[in-house]
Every structure is written in C-alpha cells, then in structure tokens.
Design a protein around this motif. Structure first.
Motif, PDB file in Angstrom:
ATOM      1  N   THR A 370      20.924  14.734  67.396  1.00 32.80           N
ATOM      2  CA  THR A 370      20.489  14.943  66.030  1.00 32.80           C
ATOM      3  C   THR A 370      18.971  14.941  65.997  1.00 32.80           C
ATOM      4  O   THR A 370      18.326  14.093  66.614  1.00 32.80           O
ATOM      5  N   ARG A 396      25.827  19.466  66.043  1.00 31.86           N
ATOM      6  CA  ARG A 396      25.857  19.090  64.624  1.00 31.86           C
ATOM      7  C   ARG A 396      24.545  18.415  64.216  1.00 31.86           C
ATOM      8  O   ARG A 396      24.001  17.572  64.937  1.00 31.86           O
ATOM      9  N   ASP A 397      24.030  18.819  63.055  1.00 32.44           N
ATOM     10  CA  ASP A 397      22.901  18.137  62.418  1.00 32.44           C
ATOM     11  C   ASP A 397      21.673  18.041  63.330  1.00 32.44           C
ATOM     12  O   ASP A 397      21.143  16.962  63.585  1.00 32.44           O
ATOM     13  N   HIS A 399      19.046  20.264  62.669  1.00 34.49           N
ATOM     14  CA  HIS A 399      18.065  21.061  61.891  1.00 34.49           C
ATOM     15  C   HIS A 399      17.914  22.463  62.460  1.00 34.49           C
ATOM     16  O   HIS A 399      16.831  23.035  62.435  1.00 34.49           O
ATOM     17  N   SER A 421      26.285  20.975  59.515  1.00 33.66           N
ATOM     18  CA  SER A 421      25.098  20.271  59.026  1.00 33.66           C
ATOM     19  C   SER A 421      23.817  20.821  59.621  1.00 33.66           C
ATOM     20  O   SER A 421      22.931  20.073  60.048  1.00 33.66           O
ATOM     21  N   ASN A 422      23.697  22.123  59.661  1.00 34.28           N
ATOM     22  CA  ASN A 422      22.474  22.784  60.083  1.00 34.28           C
ATOM     23  C   ASN A 422      21.986  23.702  58.963  1.00 34.28           C
ATOM     24  O   ASN A 422      22.577  23.759  57.885  1.00 34.28           O
ATOM     25  N   ARG A 445      28.740  22.405  55.800  1.00 33.60           N
ATOM     26  CA  ARG A 445      27.374  22.112  55.338  1.00 33.60           C
ATOM     27  C   ARG A 445      26.329  22.962  56.062  1.00 33.60           C
ATOM     28  O   ARG A 445      25.372  22.431  56.620  1.00 33.60           O
TER      29      ARG A 445
END
Length: 761
Positions: A370, A396-397, A399, A421-422, A445
């Motif tokens: 992350t 995941r996640d 950015h 989550s990106n 997301r």
C-alpha cells in the motif's frame, strides 16, 4: 497358636488381594464389553464410559462416580480445592478435565492413584505454584495443560515423575523465565510458554529437549536471543517468537535447526535482516517477519532458505531500493511473497535495471505494498519479469492511476487479480488479453464508470467479479454475455440508473441460474432523481419489454409496402424522378456556373447523335465556324477528359450563348442527347430568352414524336429549321441559322421539365 494364626491371616490376606485384583480385572473387562450408561447419580451423567459433570455449579468433586469410568469432565464448575481422596477410587481414569473452575489448591498426592491417566486439563484456574509432589503417580500422563492460571513458580522436580509427557502447556501465566523443571522432560514434543513474563532466554533453557517439535514463546518480553539458545532443539519443526519486542537475533538461526519448517518472528522490533541470518534453516518453509521495523534488506539476507515457500514482510519500512537489488534471489522455491504496507513506491513505468523477482519463477502469490503519501504511482513495466507461474497478484490500494500495457506479458498463468482501491480511470482490454486464464477479478473502489472494457477482453474463464462502490449505472447484456463462466458477481454500492437501460440486467438477476449476484435485492437507484433510493429490483420493467411477434408483423408489413411502393415507382414514376434529379442537378450547376465561370465561352453548344457526326463535320462545322466565324462547342472535341459527363454537358450548355439540337431519329432514341436537351430546356425556362435552336436532319411525322412528349411540346411553342426542306435553298437555311444565333431577345412562356433516359449516346 500364634504362628498358626499368623499363617492363616497371611493366607487370608493373600486371598483377599487375589480376589481384589480379580474384581478389578473383571470390572475392566465388563466395562469394555458393556459401557456404563444410565447409572443413577445426583448431579452427573454417564455416557460411553465418560462421567459428565460439566456446568453443574459443583463446589467439590462428586463421590458417586463409578470406578470403571474412563473419562471425567468436571469443567466449568466452582471447585476451589482438589483433595487427596477425590480420585482415589478411579484407577482406570484416562482423561480428567478440570478446566474453568476456581482451583487454587491441590493436595499433594491428589492424582497418585490415577496410574492410567493420559490427559489432564487444569486450564483457567487460580493455581499460583506447581509443587514437587503435585503430579506424583502420573507416570503415564502424555498431555498436561495448565494454561491461564497465575503460576509464578514451578519446583525444579515438579515434573520428575512425568516421564511419558509429550505435550505441556503453561501459557498465559506469570512465569518470568523458562522453568528448569522442563529440562527433565526428555520425551516432550510440544511446549507452550506463550503469554508469560519471560524477559530473557538462556543457553540451557531447552537442554535435553532433543525430541521437541513445537515451541511457543510468543507474547513474552524477550528482547534478544542468545546465539546458543536453540542448540539442543535438533528436531524442532515449529517455533513461535512473535510479539516479544525482539530487536536482535544475534545469529541464533545460523546454527543448524535442520527440521525447522515454520518460524514466526512478526510483531517485534527487528530493523534489519543481516547476511546469512537464517543460514541454518535450510528446511524452513514459512517465515513471518511482518509488523517489524525492517528498513534494511541485503543481498544474502535470505541465503540458505532454498526451501522457503511463504514469506511475510508486510507492515515494515522497506523501500524500493531494498527490493530492487536482488535480495530475493536466494528464494528459488518461494511460492508466496507479501509486501503490503511498506514504503515501496515507484514514480514511473520505465523498466528497472534489475527486475526484483526475476529469480522467483515458482512464485504464485505476490502482494505489493500500500502506498503512503501524496501523488499517484506507476509500476515499472518489467516489475513482474520472471514470474511465469504467478497466479495471484494483489496491488490493492497503492494509489495507482495507470498500468503499462505490457505489465502482464510475463504472467500468462495469472488467475487472480486485485486492483481495488486505486485511482484507475480506465482499464484496457489489452491487459486482459495477456492473462486469458483469469478467474477472479477485484475492481472495487476504482471510480470506474463502465464495465464495457470487459466485452473485448476475452475473459472466457472469469468466474468471480467484485466491483463494489464504483460508479456503474448500467450493466449491459453485452458485458454479461462476454463472461460465459461467471458464477459470482458483487456490484454492491453502485449508483444504478432505474430505467429501461437496466431492464435486461434486472431480468437477468431474477432469472439466471448460473451466476449469484451478491446482495442484489439491496441495489439502489441513483438516477433519475425522483427514484433515488428506490431498490433497483422494484422497478417495473413491463413497459420496457417488446412484443417480438408484433415487431415482426410491423417489420414484414413495412417491408412489403416498401417493396410495392418501389415497384410502383419503378414502373410508373421512374422517369419523373429521374427528371427531378437532373432538374436539381442543373440548378446546382447553374449556380456553380454563375459564381465561378465567365459567360459565353462559346457561341453555341451543338447537341447531336454520334451517327449524325458526318453531317456535322461536313456541313455544319465548315459553314458556321469556317464561313460565319462562330465558336462552337462539340462534345467529342471540347469536353474535358476525366470530368463527369453530366458536368461536361451542363458546363457546355451554360458556357454557350445558345444550344443547337441536331435532331434525328437516332437523336430521339439517344439517352445522353435527351439529357442534353433537358438541361437546355431548363436553361430556356430559367433565363426566359431564346437559347435553344432546333434543327431537324430528317422529316419525322408527328405520330412518331408522340413518345417524345418533351420534344413535341417544344415544337408547339417554337419554330425550327429543317434540313430536308432546305434542299435547293441551303443558303437560306444557313442564313436563318445565322440569324437565330445572333438573336437573343425572344421569350418563352412554358416551363420545360427535365427528362432522363438511361442509355448510351
């Protein structure tokens, strides 16, 4: 008498002993043949040779238990003391459970008669000390559990009689060091000392434990490991040291632990893994180093771990420079690598000089960290180079706002992809074409507004899709049909449009038998505004359905009518339509001519049939151009090559002051000649002056002109010249033609529509 009496008494005593032994033997045999059940007791019950007195609020051990029972469950009562006589009549007992009582005192010798006991559970009581004679007589005990008490001290000889003990649990007590009493348990296989107050370990703490396979030391206060601490644990397979505060390993794992397969060092304070730190663990398969403070990894940090299959490094301080210098090259059999929640952050998608996982050809699961801090990230295009057997990739996640188009070229076997989550704005079908075996896709997301990219992705094996909390408003039929193997779909938290665009999706949710749509009955509408908050499946889609039979009827009827209309037009109105077309074309060219060309490029355009060309060349041309000096436009001479014929005709007619139509029977039959006359007629109508001269080369009776109504109409309105009638008076013929070419003031009153004939000149 005395000696005789004594002899008799001795004989009687012997007989009693024989009878007692016989009684116990028969009792045991009978218990094997007929298990005790239905025995009348006040507070317990017997089931399959086990006395069950659980949760009876007992304050003392019952005395009415049959002596033949094999198991005795006294857990979850209120017993505070175990007396020496509590179990004296239960010599055949093999299992005794005293878990969850309030026992704070056990009399010495309380278990002395339990010579057959194998398992003793004293967990969750209030014992503070284990005395020297506490376990006297338990020579066959193999499992002893004394966890979750208040034990601070254990006598050195507390276990001297437990020669058969294999499992010992002393977790969740208040021990400050490893008890010396355990050194006498040479047959011990499992030792649990977790969740105590142990602050340090000594080189002899595990002396004689050569058979130990499982050692739990987690949740203590051990800050460092002596190099010699595990020297006797030559058969150890599992070692748990997590949650201790360890900051230094001191080479404790450089000495051989040849059978160790699992080592848990997570949740400590390790800051670096030195070269060769685990070089003695050549059988290690699972290594947990997550939740430390590791910021430094070196080439050789994992040397010797050639059999390691699972490595957990998440939640550390590792940076990308540590990962990219080949620190994992020694882990040639690694199957799973967890790197989430570190400080690894790539800023561009260019290739790395050295791919960090290039030697991990057997890796099946990779989880990238992350990202922390501001700004998006890009993964290097060759990050996955060498991972030819990767099955699960988790980013995941992180950015992430983009992925290089060749990112998955190295991972053809990938089956699970998590990019949730990106900040991805779009997904390319090209990515998925590189991973045709994908079965699970996590895209929650990501702010994506559409799943249309799936229609071209060729994901025929995809079975699982999780796409929560995006901005999908419509799920189309094409999307679902492109995923023939889909068995589970999760679209929670999307703002659906409640109109006919989603009618097919609603019907599919309700009727399909292959795919489970998770929580579909709670999908809510976001648009239109007046339906916001309504459940998607409550939308009435009956008005959206189409009667296929009715559509087929309408389509067939319309097709028949169109065919009939086309046939009618072709047979009866085709000439009128053709004429209208050329009328419009003439108007178009008229406007073009007026805007772009100077007028009167020629004195006259001569419209004639090719069969009449000899007369044109022999009679007309020498007289008008040679003698009278007129400039004529002839199609075979003056039309511009490569230009459309119609355009040449229009330009010639409008570029000449007048048009001379040389009429013969062949002329009337010629379609191109007819078109030339139509354009000239339109000009006659448009300019309202005499621009048309008719010259007949043959005598044509009026009856023969009937099919050519346009020509007949022109003859009714204007005079014409006849070459046959001029026989013997040709000079008068040419003079009248000269005068017709000179005049330009005569007006006509009729509108002459165009006529079109589709044939060759």
């Amino acid at each position: 008498m005395g000696p005789g009496v004594k002899e008799h008494e001795t004989e009687t005593g012997g007989r009693k002993n024989v009878r007692l032994i016989s009684y116990f033997f028969l009792l045991n045999i009978s218990s094997l043949l007929a298990p005790i059940s239905g025995f009348a007791m006040k507070s317990c019950k017997i089931s399959y040779n086990i006395a069950i007195c659980k949760k009876m609020k007992l304050t003392a051990v019952p005395r009415d238990i049959p002596s033949a029972v094999k198991g005795f469950d006294l857990s979850s009562n209120k017993i505070s003391r175990v007396h020496v006589s509590d179990f004296e009549n239960l010599p055949g007992l093999t299992q005794l459970d005293l878990n969850r009582n309030s026992i704070s005192l056990i009399d010495d010798g309380a278990f002395a008669n339990l010579i057959s006991l194998n398992k003793l559970n004293l967990n969750n009581n209030k014992l503070s000390e284990l005395g020297a004679d506490l376990f006297h007589g338990l020579s066959n005990l193999t499992e002893l559990r004394v966890s979750k008490n208040k034990i601070k001290a254990i006598k050195d000889d507390a276990f001297r009689s437990l020669h058969s003990l294999k499992i010992l649990s002393l977790s969740n007590n208040k021990l400050s060091s490893v008890p010396c009493a355990t050194r006498n348990l040479s047959n011990l296989l499992e030792l649990d000392l977790s969740s105590n107050n142990i602050t340090k370990l000594g080189c002899d703490d595990f002396a004689n434990q050569t058979k130990l396979k499982h050692l739990d030391l987690y949740q203590n206060r051990i800050a460092a490991l002596p190099e010699c601490v595990f020297k006797d644990l030559v058969r150890l397979q599992v070692l748990k040291l997590q949650s201790n505060g360890l900051s230094n390993l001191n080479g404790a794992f450089k000495s051989p632990l040849p059978y160790l397969k699992q080592l848990l060092l997570n949740t400590n304070k390790l800051t670096a893994i030195k070269h060769g730190e685990f070089s003695g663990l050549w059988s290690l398969q699972n290594l947990s180093l997550h939740e430390n403070q590791i910021s430094q990894l070196y080439i050789g940090s994992f040397v010797g771990l050639t059999n390691l299959t699972h490595l957990l490094l998440q939640r550390n301080l590792i940076e990308e420079t540590n990962v990219s210098k080949g620190v994992f090259n020694d882990l040639i059999n690694l199957r799973s690598l967890e790197l989430r929640d570190n400080h690894i952050k790539y800023r561009n998608s260019t290739s790395l000089l050295q791919a960090p996982f290039s030697q991990l050809s057997r890796l099946e699961m990779l989880a990238m960290p992350t990202q922390h801090g501001k700004g998006g990230s890009l993964l290097p295009r060759n990050l996955l180079q060498g991972l030819t057997n990767l099955l699960d990739f988790n980013i995941r996640d992180i950015h992430l706002f983009s992925l290089h188009k060749d990112m998955f070229n190295y991972t053809p076997q990938l089956t699970n992809l998590d990019i949730s989550s990106n900040e991805l704005q779009d997904l390319s079908p090209d990515w998925f074409s590189q991973i045709p075996n994908l079965k699970s896709l996590y895209i929650s997301r990501t702010s994506l507004t559409s799943l249309d990219y799936l229609t071209d992705a060729n994901l025929t094996k995809l079975e699982f899709v999780q796409a929560r909390k995006n901005e999908y408003s419509v799920i189309s039929e094409d999307i679902i049909n492109s995923l023939p193997s889909l068995v589970f779909a999760d679209f929670q938290g999307n703002g659906f449009t409640c109109d006919c665009d989603n009618a097919w999706f609603i019907q599919w949710i309700q009727n399909n038998n292959q795919t489970q749509v998770f929580d579909a009955y709670n999908f809510k509408c976001n648009y239109p505004v007046n339906l916001k908050g309504m459940k998607l499946l409550d939308l009435d889609i009956r008005l959206c359905s189409v009667d296929t039979g009715f559509i087929m009827f309408i389509s067939t009827t319309c097709s028949i009518l169109v065919f009939m209309l086309a046939s009618f037009i072709y047979h009866f109105l085709r000439w009128h339509l053709a004429y209208a077309y050329y009328f419009f074309l003439a108007m178009l060219f008229d406007t073009k001519h007026k805007n772009k060309k100077p007028p009167n490029q020629y004195d006259a355009f001569v419209s004639y049939n090719a069969n009449d060309e000899p007369w044109i060349m022999r009679e007309l041309l020498p007289k008008l151009e040679g003698e009278q000096g007129w400039k004529l436009c002839l199609h075979h001479r003056d039309f511009m090559p490569g230009k459309p014929i119609v355009e040449n005709i229009v330009d010639a007619i409008y570029g000449s002051r007048k048009t001379i139509c040389v009429i013969s029977r062949r002329y009337l039959e010629s379609e191109w000649c007819s078109r030339e006359m139509q354009v000239a007629s339109f000009r006659l109508f448009d300019e309202q002056k005499d621009v048309l001269i008719l010259v007949f080369l043959e005598e044509i009776p009026t009856g023969e002109l009937s099919p050519y109504y346009r020509m007949k109409k022109l003859l009714n309105k204007m005079t014409y010249l006849s070459w046959p009638r001029a026989a013997g008076h040709t000079e008068l013929f040419w003079e009248k033609l000269r005068q017709a070419l000179r005049t330009g003031q005569d007006r006509v009153d009729e509108h002459f529509p165009l006529n079109v004939v589709d044939s060759q000149r």
